[in-house]
Design a protein around this motif. Structure first.
Motif, PDB file in Angstrom:
ATOM      1  N   HIS A 115       9.587  -1.586  -1.094  1.00 22.96           N
ATOM      2  CA  HIS A 115       9.699  -3.037  -0.901  1.00 22.96           C
ATOM      3  C   HIS A 115       8.397  -3.690  -1.336  1.00 22.96           C
ATOM      4  O   HIS A 115       7.312  -3.125  -1.134  1.00 22.96           O
ATOM      5  CB  HIS A 115       9.974  -3.364   0.572  1.00 22.96           C
ATOM      6  CG  HIS A 115      11.365  -3.014   0.990  1.00 22.96           C
ATOM      7  ND1 HIS A 115      12.431  -3.867   0.848  1.00 22.96           N
ATOM      8  CD2 HIS A 115      11.867  -1.864   1.505  1.00 22.96           C
ATOM      9  CE1 HIS A 115      13.534  -3.272   1.282  1.00 22.96           C
ATOM     10  NE2 HIS A 115      13.217  -2.063   1.684  1.00 22.96           N
ATOM     11  N   PHE A 116       8.485  -4.852  -1.956  1.00 26.61           N
ATOM     12  CA  PHE A 116       7.354  -5.752  -2.228  1.00 26.61           C
ATOM     13  C   PHE A 116       6.431  -5.308  -3.367  1.00 26.61           C
ATOM     14  O   PHE A 116       5.996  -6.131  -4.154  1.00 26.61           O
ATOM     15  CB  PHE A 116       6.490  -5.978  -0.965  1.00 26.61           C
ATOM     16  CG  PHE A 116       7.279  -6.364   0.251  1.00 26.61           C
ATOM     17  CD1 PHE A 116       8.172  -7.433   0.204  1.00 26.61           C
ATOM     18  CD2 PHE A 116       7.162  -5.653   1.432  1.00 26.61           C
ATOM     19  CE1 PHE A 116       8.920  -7.792   1.325  1.00 26.61           C
ATOM     20  CE2 PHE A 116       7.901  -6.003   2.557  1.00 26.61           C
ATOM     21  CZ  PHE A 116       8.781  -7.075   2.502  1.00 26.61           C
ATOM     22  N   ASP A 117       6.084  -4.020  -3.435  1.00 28.45           N
ATOM     23  CA  ASP A 117       4.943  -3.605  -4.255  1.00 28.45           C
ATOM     24  C   ASP A 117       5.403  -2.749  -5.438  1.00 28.45           C
ATOM     25  O   ASP A 117       5.725  -1.572  -5.280  1.00 28.45           O
ATOM     26  CB  ASP A 117       3.982  -2.821  -3.350  1.00 28.45           C
ATOM     27  CG  ASP A 117       2.673  -2.499  -4.049  1.00 28.45           C
ATOM     28  OD1 ASP A 117       2.637  -2.488  -5.298  1.00 28.45           O
ATOM     29  OD2 ASP A 117       1.695  -2.240  -3.327  1.00 28.45           O
ATOM     30  N   HIS A 118       5.399  -3.352  -6.627  1.00 27.38           N
ATOM     31  CA  HIS A 118       5.888  -2.624  -7.800  1.00 27.38           C
ATOM     32  C   HIS A 118       4.996  -1.448  -8.159  1.00 27.38           C
ATOM     33  O   HIS A 118       5.442  -0.475  -8.758  1.00 27.38           O
ATOM     34  CB  HIS A 118       6.029  -3.568  -8.994  1.00 27.38           C
ATOM     35  CG  HIS A 118       4.719  -4.013  -9.561  1.00 27.38           C
ATOM     36  ND1 HIS A 118       3.873  -4.869  -8.889  1.00 27.38           N
ATOM     37  CD2 HIS A 118       4.090  -3.708 -10.733  1.00 27.38           C
ATOM     38  CE1 HIS A 118       2.797  -5.089  -9.622  1.00 27.38           C
ATOM     39  NE2 HIS A 118       2.900  -4.390 -10.738  1.00 27.38           N
ATOM     40  N   ASN A 152      12.559  -8.883  -3.857  1.00 25.98           N
ATOM     41  CA  ASN A 152      11.326  -8.943  -3.072  1.00 25.98           C
ATOM     42  C   ASN A 152      10.134  -8.291  -3.764  1.00 25.98           C
ATOM     43  O   ASN A 152       9.104  -8.031  -3.139  1.00 25.98           O
ATOM     44  CB  ASN A 152      11.544  -8.416  -1.633  1.00 25.98           C
ATOM     45  CG  ASN A 152      11.691  -6.895  -1.544  1.00 25.98           C
ATOM     46  OD1 ASN A 152      11.241  -6.152  -2.413  1.00 25.98           O
ATOM     47  ND2 ASN A 152      12.302  -6.445  -0.465  1.00 25.98           N
ATOM     48  N   ILE A 153      10.272  -8.037  -5.069  1.00 29.03           N
ATOM     49  CA  ILE A 153       9.175  -7.405  -5.822  1.00 29.03           C
ATOM     50  C   ILE A 153       8.166  -8.454  -6.305  1.00 29.03           C
ATOM     51  O   ILE A 153       7.031  -8.127  -6.657  1.00 29.03           O
ATOM     52  CB  ILE A 153       9.752  -6.574  -6.999  1.00 29.03           C
ATOM     53  CG1 ILE A 153      10.537  -5.366  -6.460  1.00 29.03           C
ATOM     54  CG2 ILE A 153       8.679  -6.108  -7.961  1.00 29.03           C
ATOM     55  CD1 ILE A 153       9.728  -4.341  -5.694  1.00 29.03           C
ATOM     56  N   GLY A 154       8.546  -9.716  -6.316  1.00 30.87           N
ATOM     57  CA  GLY A 154       7.560 -10.769  -6.585  1.00 30.87           C
ATOM     58  C   GLY A 154       7.787 -11.520  -7.876  1.00 30.87           C
ATOM     59  O   GLY A 154       7.690 -12.740  -7.899  1.00 30.87           O
ATOM     60  N   ARG A 207       6.915  -7.904 -12.792  1.00 32.13           N
ATOM     61  CA  ARG A 207       6.675  -6.703 -11.976  1.00 32.13           C
ATOM     62  C   ARG A 207       7.911  -5.801 -11.932  1.00 32.13           C
ATOM     63  O   ARG A 207       7.791  -4.582 -11.969  1.00 32.13           O
ATOM     64  CB  ARG A 207       6.254  -7.113 -10.563  1.00 32.13           C
ATOM     65  CG  ARG A 207       4.887  -7.766 -10.583  1.00 32.13           C
ATOM     66  CD  ARG A 207       4.459  -8.276  -9.215  1.00 32.13           C
ATOM     67  NE  ARG A 207       3.105  -8.820  -9.326  1.00 32.13           N
ATOM     68  CZ  ARG A 207       2.426  -9.328  -8.306  1.00 32.13           C
ATOM     69  NH1 ARG A 207       2.977  -9.380  -7.100  1.00 32.13           N
ATOM     70  NH2 ARG A 207       1.197  -9.770  -8.481  1.00 32.13           N
ATOM     71  N   SER A 219      17.979 -10.223   3.089  1.00 36.94           N
ATOM     72  CA  SER A 219      16.842 -10.620   2.246  1.00 36.94           C
ATOM     73  C   SER A 219      17.328 -11.127   0.900  1.00 36.94           C
ATOM     74  O   SER A 219      16.944 -10.641  -0.148  1.00 36.94           O
ATOM     75  CB  SER A 219      15.890  -9.425   2.060  1.00 36.94           C
ATOM     76  OG  SER A 219      16.603  -8.288   1.584  1.00 36.94           O
ATOM     77  N   ARG A 260       9.105   2.838   8.247  1.00 33.97           N
ATOM     78  CA  ARG A 260       8.354   1.608   8.486  1.00 33.97           C
ATOM     79  C   ARG A 260       8.394   1.185   9.944  1.00 33.97           C
ATOM     80  O   ARG A 260       7.632   0.308  10.352  1.00 33.97           O
ATOM     81  CB  ARG A 260       8.927   0.447   7.642  1.00 33.97           C
ATOM     82  CG  ARG A 260       8.801   0.615   6.150  1.00 33.97           C
ATOM     83  CD  ARG A 260       9.260  -0.655   5.410  1.00 33.97           C
ATOM     84  NE  ARG A 260      10.648  -1.005   5.690  1.00 33.97           N
ATOM     85  CZ  ARG A 260      11.684  -0.614   4.966  1.00 33.97           C
ATOM     86  NH1 ARG A 260      11.500   0.151   3.908  1.00 33.97           N
ATOM     87  NH2 ARG A 260      12.903  -0.974   5.284  1.00 33.97           N
ATOM     88  N   VAL A 317      10.961  -6.142   7.159  1.00 33.56           N
ATOM     89  CA  VAL A 317      11.571  -6.349   5.852  1.00 33.56           C
ATOM     90  C   VAL A 317      12.908  -7.089   5.990  1.00 33.56           C
ATOM     91  O   VAL A 317      13.116  -8.148   5.420  1.00 33.56           O
ATOM     92  CB  VAL A 317      11.775  -5.009   5.115  1.00 33.56           C
ATOM     93  CG1 VAL A 317      12.502  -5.239   3.793  1.00 33.56           C
ATOM     94  CG2 VAL A 317      10.426  -4.355   4.851  1.00 33.56           C
TER      95      VAL A 317
END
Lengths: 368, 368
Positions: free
Chosen positions: A99-102, A122-124, A128, A151, B287, B319
């Motif tokens: 999640h979030f951070d490629h 949710n990768i931004g 990315r 989400s 998580r 998340v």
């Protein structure tokens, strides 16, 4: 299987009796998904990923109960370091959950992930996401695009002209289109919700809009053991019966090792795959003359370690017992304090109640 | 419901979202079956019928968990005497389960049975079946015609031109035609098998051939708690989702009080009926920073005595937690050792992990 088991042969002949949507074939660490491959059983660890020993221990237990692909969360750099060790010792293909951070996704691919699961929303940014696509493409690693009702993209979520399933499906379809436009088609797709009607409608839309993309089915946050089992069995069962779905995860708020057991029970019930023996046992009633619940529970316990996909009947009365027991590979019909053991339609033994279970397993051992 | 619960109103608006086959209406002791009535939940006692106190005790426990119609076996004259006492004190309509002996069926009707369940194939002759039909007709009592894969008519069973579901359906259809020709139409029909594919195909045939006859669905001899839950949830769920089925019994080789609980979980999962609160809880993963399984189990336990059909979310991570918790009537999203309690989309409290459950139920109590 020998000639004494006509019904099991019939059961095997009807394996995969359901129309399967013809999706593309994707391989996750050697496990085929889609294009008519057997519906693969997945689960996810809930240990701390940084605790390599605990995570590998749990993966081992998941493998023991029939899990075929395992997902492990990679939320931090420390988890990424551990992930490499987990991958190299895991008996199952390991999918990195990102999640979030490629950069974690790219790192997991470099560390040997069999696949990565991302929610592109949710990768931004698409830049990315594209970095992950390109890393996966170079490594020959599939990506599961996982869209989740909890989400959704804010722009899509705000549209008042769409139903909730339409929002989920639209998000998923737009992500798939983006991946394909970038030349990446090694995709498994999931769109999960916590309620069954949304799960059904969303996956029907996806199957119609994207008939070639393998679908990973699950009811997310389905609840504790009983509620989660019921929601998953009916939600996933309805879709599988419609020919929708290429791999499944049963989500339970419980020991993860419960998840593959329920998944296999479901595939077995639908006649799609069978891993362990099936028990046919009556619900007992005022006609029952033996302690059938105890007998059935003990038979179930002993069968759990048996990897013969046979059908064993444990029946508590003379009304339906003999008829049903005849249809099983082996069975017992219980009268007052005793049991008649059947095999392949023939009575083989009459035993006292106390000897029923031992006698049954002696006869099962002879089925080899 | 107040204005702070938009999602529950939506959930109620979508109740009975499935197309219901338009069957005739039959009443079993005041409980309507068919013609779009709510799908009624049935179970069956497994005490000795001659033990009136034990049987009434079990009926009470079944009523407590949402059973709406209870079946009691009447295998002997002694049981018939007890049956009258059971009927007169039962909080639920009582259906007499009869095999072989038409005089017991007629006696049960005279004793006040809300309905009788017979398998006309084992009553011995059409003359004897007709005696039951006439007794039921005079008393205004419905009959459930219950055909079972384990006790098919020998003539039908021998036909090699028919599949197993076709044999079951043919038996059932010919019995219904006989009842109707005799002027009796107060019928509920069941045709049960122990495997899901046969259950599906048989009931689809019956629904097509006899579109006006209310169907009682069940997977018989479905097995012990887990296997029986999975087989019933997927088998009955698939049919209900197709608009087939007017009343259900989940059969388990377990305490009968487990059966209505699973039945209600299924109806709730499909969005058809709701009796108790629903929990939305995530499966936990690497998580998760709190002991979510314990929290969810305890919330489930406390909710069981609550007859508000609300949705409570117990989420273990940042998340998906807040997004999902917003969709529930009330929820908690747990971070490191603490929880954020949401209600109607608004955060109402931030509490320490140890206080989460008490705080949640304080807020639930305020939902009145």
């Amino acid at each position: 299987m020998n000639d004494g088991m006509p019904d099991l042969r019939a059961a095997e002949a009807r394996s995969n009796p359901l129309p399967r949507t013809l999706t593309r074939r994707v391989e996750v660490g050697g496990v085929p998904i889609g294009a008519g491959a057997p519906v693969a059983v997945q689960s996810m660890t809930n240990t701390r990923t940084t605790d390599v020993a605990a995570t590998l221990g749990q993966i081992g237990r998941l493998a023991d109960v029939g899990c075929e692909i395992v997902r492990v969360t990679v939320p931090t750099r420390e988890a990424l370091s551990a992930f490499g060790s987990i991958v190299s010792s895991s008996p199952l293909p390991v999918v990195a959950d990102i999640h979030f951070d490629h950069e974690l996704a790219c790192g997991a691919i470099a560390a040997g992930a069999a696949a990565v699961r991302i929610n592109p929303g949710n990768i931004g940014s698409f830049e990315r996401v594209d970095a992950v696509i390109d890393a996966a493409g170079s490594a020959g690693v599939p990506i599961r695009i996982g869209v989740n009702a909890g989400s959704l993209d804010k722009g899509v979520d705000a549209r008042e002209d769409l139903s909730h399933p339409e929002k989920l499906a639209l998000s998923a379809v737009s992500f798939v289109r983006h991946f394909e436009e970038r030349g990446f088609s090694d995709i498994v797709l999931s769109a999960k919700a916590h309620d069954v009607p949304t799960t059904l409608e969303t996956n029907r839309l996806l199957s119609r809009e994207l008939p070639t993309i393998p679908l990973h089915l699950g009811v997310t946050e389905a609840g504790t053991l009983r509620q989660g089992t019921v929601k998953s069995a009916c939600g996933l069962g309805i879709l599988l019966a419609e020919g929708i779905g290429d791999t499944i995860r049963v989500s339970l708020t419980a020991d993860p090792a419960e998840e593959p057991v329920v998944a296999w029970e479901l595939l077995s019930a639908l006649g799609m795959r069978r891993r362990t023996p099936e028990i046919v046992s009556c619900p007992t009633c005022g006609r029952t003359e033996v302690d059938l619940v105890s007998i059935a529970d003990e038979v179930t316990r002993r069968m759990a370690t048996l990897d013969k996909p046979i059908t064993v009947a444990v029946m508590g009365c003379v009304v339906n017992g003999p008829g049903e027991a005849r249809g099983a590979d082996i069975g017992v019909a219980c009268g007052r304090g005793q049991g008649l053991i059947f095999k392949g339609g023939e009575t083989v033994r009459k035993v006292a109640e106390a000897d029923i279970i031992d006698a049954l397993f002696e006869e099962i051992a002879r089925l080899d």
